[in-house]
Design a protein around this motif. Structure first.
Motif, PDB file in Angstrom:
ATOM      1  N   VAL A  11       0.860  -1.182   0.000  1.00 24.41           N
ATOM      2  CA  VAL A  11       0.000   0.000   0.000  1.00 24.41           C
ATOM      3  C   VAL A  11       0.895   1.230   0.000  1.00 24.41           C
ATOM      4  N   ARG A  18       5.838   1.417  -6.176  1.00 27.22           N
ATOM      5  CA  ARG A  18       5.086   0.159  -6.173  1.00 27.22           C
ATOM      6  C   ARG A  18       5.626  -0.806  -7.226  1.00 27.22           C
ATOM      7  N   GLU A  36      -1.709  -4.548  -4.865  1.00 30.82           N
ATOM      8  CA  GLU A  36      -1.216  -3.245  -4.429  1.00 30.82           C
ATOM      9  C   GLU A  36      -2.368  -2.250  -4.401  1.00 30.82           C
ATOM     10  N   ALA A  37      -2.186  -1.196  -3.612  1.00 29.53           N
ATOM     11  CA  ALA A  37      -3.187  -0.145  -3.500  1.00 29.53           C
ATOM     12  C   ALA A  37      -2.478   1.193  -3.323  1.00 29.53           C
ATOM     13  N   ASN A  39      -3.822   3.976  -1.580  1.00 34.53           N
ATOM     14  CA  ASN A  39      -4.128   4.712  -0.352  1.00 34.53           C
ATOM     15  C   ASN A  39      -4.663   3.744   0.689  1.00 34.53           C
ATOM     16  N   GLU A  42      -8.171   1.944   0.006  1.00 35.90           N
ATOM     17  CA  GLU A  42      -8.023   0.863  -0.966  1.00 35.90           C
ATOM     18  C   GLU A  42      -7.208  -0.281  -0.379  1.00 35.90           C
ATOM     19  N   GLY A  43      -6.231   0.065   0.472  1.00 36.20           N
ATOM     20  CA  GLY A  43      -5.417  -0.952   1.104  1.00 36.20           C
ATOM     21  C   GLY A  43      -6.236  -1.867   1.997  1.00 36.20           C
ATOM     22  N   MET A  57       3.272  -1.145   4.239  1.00 28.99           N
ATOM     23  CA  MET A  57       2.366  -0.001   4.382  1.00 28.99           C
ATOM     24  C   MET A  57       3.114   1.326   4.461  1.00 28.99           C
TER      25      MET A  57
END
Length: 225
Positions: A11, A18, A36-37, A39, A42-43, A57
């Motif tokens: 994240v 990323r 993957e995210a 923010n 979304e994480g 994170m």
């Protein structure tokens, strides 16, 4: 890919970062990159969807930062009755207030974003094995940070702490001060294997996940003296 591969999610709001982490993790035969995210919101959704073993994170992100996301992910896992993933906080500085807050929130440690790739890979494997990871040289900074944090009042000694043996309390105190297993072994005239066994029992009795949470627990309950 081995069925026993450690699954990893990331994240972070920087697409280039990323991409680099995705390539690094995917290059390892014992690791599997599962998503993957960009923010924290979304994480959290990603974690519920793919249930990774370990989450990397970032702290500073839009919409929801890494501190709030860490707390949300662990709270969600508790509500659903499932194991929370191990969370490694990625930070720019050795130890800042944000990293310390993330650790209070349940993260298993933190790694610098410019750490050597080998250290990050080792950190993933280490937290998956149930241990904590702190950026090199920062364990005592963590201790010093919490020692500077004023307590509102002297809390009562928790009942579970009273269940520790005298030797376990000695080792708890040394571990809370940031000493390594080797240093504790030297101070207590024990083997490192014996210290590791004592630490495992202490964590189990206090329902703590790792040594980082042990430090937070010690300061939170006034047990650092």
């Amino acid at each position: 890919m081995s069925a026993a591969a450690i699954t990893v999610a990331l994240v972070d709001d920087q697409a280039l970062f990323r991409a680099g982490i995705r390539m690094l993790v995917s290059s390892q035969p014992d690791l599997e990159f599962v998503g993957e995210a960009g923010n924290g919101v979304e994480g959290g959704q990603l974690v519920e969807r793919v249930a990774p073993d370990v989450v990397l994170m970032d702290i500073r992100m839009p919409v929801m930062d890494g501190i709030a996301a860490t707390e949300s992910i662990i709270a969600s896992a508790t509500r659903r009755g499932v194991d929370a993933p191990r969370i490694i906080v990625l930070t720019t500085f050795d130890l800042d207030e944000s990293a310390a807050r993330a650790i209070r929130g349940g993260a298993s440690g933190f790694v610098l974003k410019d750490a050597e790739p080998e250290f990050l890979l080792a950190a993933i494997r280490t937290v998956h094995a149930g241990n904590a990871v702190i950026a090199p040289g920062a364990t005592r900074e963590l201790f010093e940070h919490f020692s500077r944090t004023p307590a509102a009042a002297t809390p009562a000694v928790p009942a579970e702490y009273g269940a520790l043996t005298a030797r376990e309390r000695e080792i708890f105190s040394l571990a809370a001060r940031g000493l390594s297993n080797a240093e504790i072994a030297g101070a207590e005239y024990l083997s490192e294997a014996t210290v590791k066994t004592h630490i495992s029992r202490i964590l189990s009795k206090l329902s703590l996940r790792d040594r980082v949470q042990l430090v937070v627990y010690a300061f939170g309950h006034g047990l650092t003296g």
